[in-house]
Write a protein that holds these residues in place. Sequence first.
Motif, PDB file in Angstrom:
ATOM      1  N   SER A 126       0.797  -1.222   0.000  1.00 53.15           N
ATOM      2  CA  SER A 126       0.000   0.000   0.000  1.00 53.15           C
ATOM      3  C   SER A 126       0.834   1.279   0.000  1.00 53.15           C
ATOM      4  O   SER A 126       0.401   2.288  -0.516  1.00 53.15           O
ATOM      5  N   PHE A 127       2.031   1.268   0.562  1.00 52.19           N
ATOM      6  CA  PHE A 127       2.805   2.497   0.659  1.00 52.19           C
ATOM      7  C   PHE A 127       3.988   2.540  -0.303  1.00 52.19           C
ATOM      8  O   PHE A 127       4.595   3.568  -0.488  1.00 52.19           O
ATOM      9  N   ASN A 128       4.338   1.385  -0.877  1.00 50.93           N
ATOM     10  CA  ASN A 128       5.439   1.297  -1.819  1.00 50.93           C
ATOM     11  C   ASN A 128       6.772   1.713  -1.194  1.00 50.93           C
ATOM     12  O   ASN A 128       7.638   2.257  -1.852  1.00 50.93           O
ATOM     13  N   ARG A 129       6.923   1.507   0.099  1.00 49.89           N
ATOM     14  CA  ARG A 129       8.173   1.760   0.823  1.00 49.89           C
ATOM     15  C   ARG A 129       8.187   0.821   2.037  1.00 49.89           C
ATOM     16  O   ARG A 129       7.145   0.333   2.460  1.00 49.89           O
ATOM     17  N   PRO A 130       9.353   0.567   2.600  1.00 48.62           N
ATOM     18  CA  PRO A 130       9.390  -0.336   3.756  1.00 48.62           C
ATOM     19  C   PRO A 130       8.672   0.276   4.964  1.00 48.62           C
ATOM     20  O   PRO A 130       8.754   1.486   5.190  1.00 48.62           O
ATOM     21  N   PRO A 131       7.974  -0.546   5.739  1.00 49.86           N
ATOM     22  CA  PRO A 131       7.238  -0.019   6.899  1.00 49.86           C
ATOM     23  C   PRO A 131       8.177   0.375   8.030  1.00 49.86           C
ATOM     24  O   PRO A 131       9.233  -0.222   8.215  1.00 49.86           O
ATOM     25  N   ARG A 132       7.786   1.397   8.782  1.00 46.12           N
ATOM     26  CA  ARG A 132       8.563   1.806   9.961  1.00 46.12           C
ATOM     27  C   ARG A 132       8.196   0.972  11.172  1.00 46.12           C
ATOM     28  O   ARG A 132       9.011   0.748  12.048  1.00 46.12           O
ATOM     29  N   PHE A 133       6.948   0.529  11.255  1.00 47.98           N
ATOM     30  CA  PHE A 133       6.464  -0.207  12.420  1.00 47.98           C
ATOM     31  C   PHE A 133       5.918  -1.557  11.989  1.00 47.98           C
ATOM     32  O   PHE A 133       5.243  -1.661  10.980  1.00 47.98           O
ATOM     33  N   VAL A 134       6.225  -2.583  12.778  1.00 45.80           N
ATOM     34  CA  VAL A 134       5.753  -3.936  12.490  1.00 45.80           C
ATOM     35  C   VAL A 134       5.066  -4.501  13.725  1.00 45.80           C
ATOM     36  O   VAL A 134       5.342  -4.089  14.852  1.00 45.80           O
ATOM     37  N   VAL A 135       4.171  -5.452  13.501  1.00 46.17           N
ATOM     38  CA  VAL A 135       3.446  -6.114  14.578  1.00 46.17           C
ATOM     39  C   VAL A 135       4.109  -7.463  14.827  1.00 46.17           C
ATOM     40  O   VAL A 135       4.258  -8.265  13.906  1.00 46.17           O
ATOM     41  N   ILE A 136       4.518  -7.692  16.068  1.00 44.63           N
ATOM     42  CA  ILE A 136       5.241  -8.906  16.453  1.00 44.63           C
ATOM     43  C   ILE A 136       4.459  -9.609  17.562  1.00 44.63           C
ATOM     44  O   ILE A 136       4.089  -8.979  18.550  1.00 44.63           O
ATOM     45  N   PRO A 137       4.212 -10.922  17.440  1.00 46.46           N
ATOM     46  CA  PRO A 137       3.596 -11.653  18.552  1.00 46.46           C
ATOM     47  C   PRO A 137       4.514 -11.616  19.765  1.00 46.46           C
ATOM     48  O   PRO A 137       5.711 -11.852  19.649  1.00 46.46           O
ATOM     49  N   ALA A 138       3.948 -11.318  20.932  1.00 44.32           N
ATOM     50  CA  ALA A 138       4.769 -11.149  22.134  1.00 44.32           C
ATOM     51  C   ALA A 138       4.263 -11.962  23.310  1.00 44.32           C
ATOM     52  O   ALA A 138       4.478 -11.603  24.451  1.00 44.32           O
ATOM     53  N   GLY A 139       3.608 -13.034  23.054  1.00 43.61           N
ATOM     54  CA  GLY A 139       3.082 -13.857  24.130  1.00 43.61           C
ATOM     55  C   GLY A 139       1.694 -14.342  23.770  1.00 43.61           C
ATOM     56  O   GLY A 139       1.223 -14.146  22.662  1.00 43.61           O
ATOM     57  N   ILE A 140       1.061 -14.944  24.702  1.00 43.06           N
ATOM     58  CA  ILE A 140      -0.286 -15.455  24.449  1.00 43.06           C
ATOM     59  C   ILE A 140      -1.263 -14.287  24.482  1.00 43.06           C
ATOM     60  O   ILE A 140      -1.505 -13.678  25.522  1.00 43.06           O
ATOM     61  N   GLY A 141      -1.791 -13.952  23.321  1.00 39.36           N
ATOM     62  CA  GLY A 141      -2.781 -12.888  23.236  1.00 39.36           C
ATOM     63  C   GLY A 141      -2.222 -11.480  23.304  1.00 39.36           C
ATOM     64  O   GLY A 141      -2.970 -10.548  23.573  1.00 39.36           O
TER      65      GLY A 141
END
Length: 69
Positions: free
Chosen positions: A23-38
């Motif tokens: 969608s932005f045609n550039r690398p994202p600055r922020f990513v979502v990482i799993p960090a435990g259960i839920g």
Amino acid sequence: MHENTEFRREPKGVSYIEYAAQSFNRPPRFVVIPAGIGFFHITEQATGRVRGFRREHTEACALARHLEN
């Protein structure tokens, strides 16, 4: 911090990376990482610093998109 959190910060299975690249045609600055259960961390990709967390994946992705702007 959870003792198992460090190895979960690898960018495997991060769904926001693919979305942002399309969608932005550039690398994202922020990513979502799993960090435990839920729990998901919103992490700054360049530094690895956690900028926020959410319990729901969709809410974490929404926060990451908000921080991109």
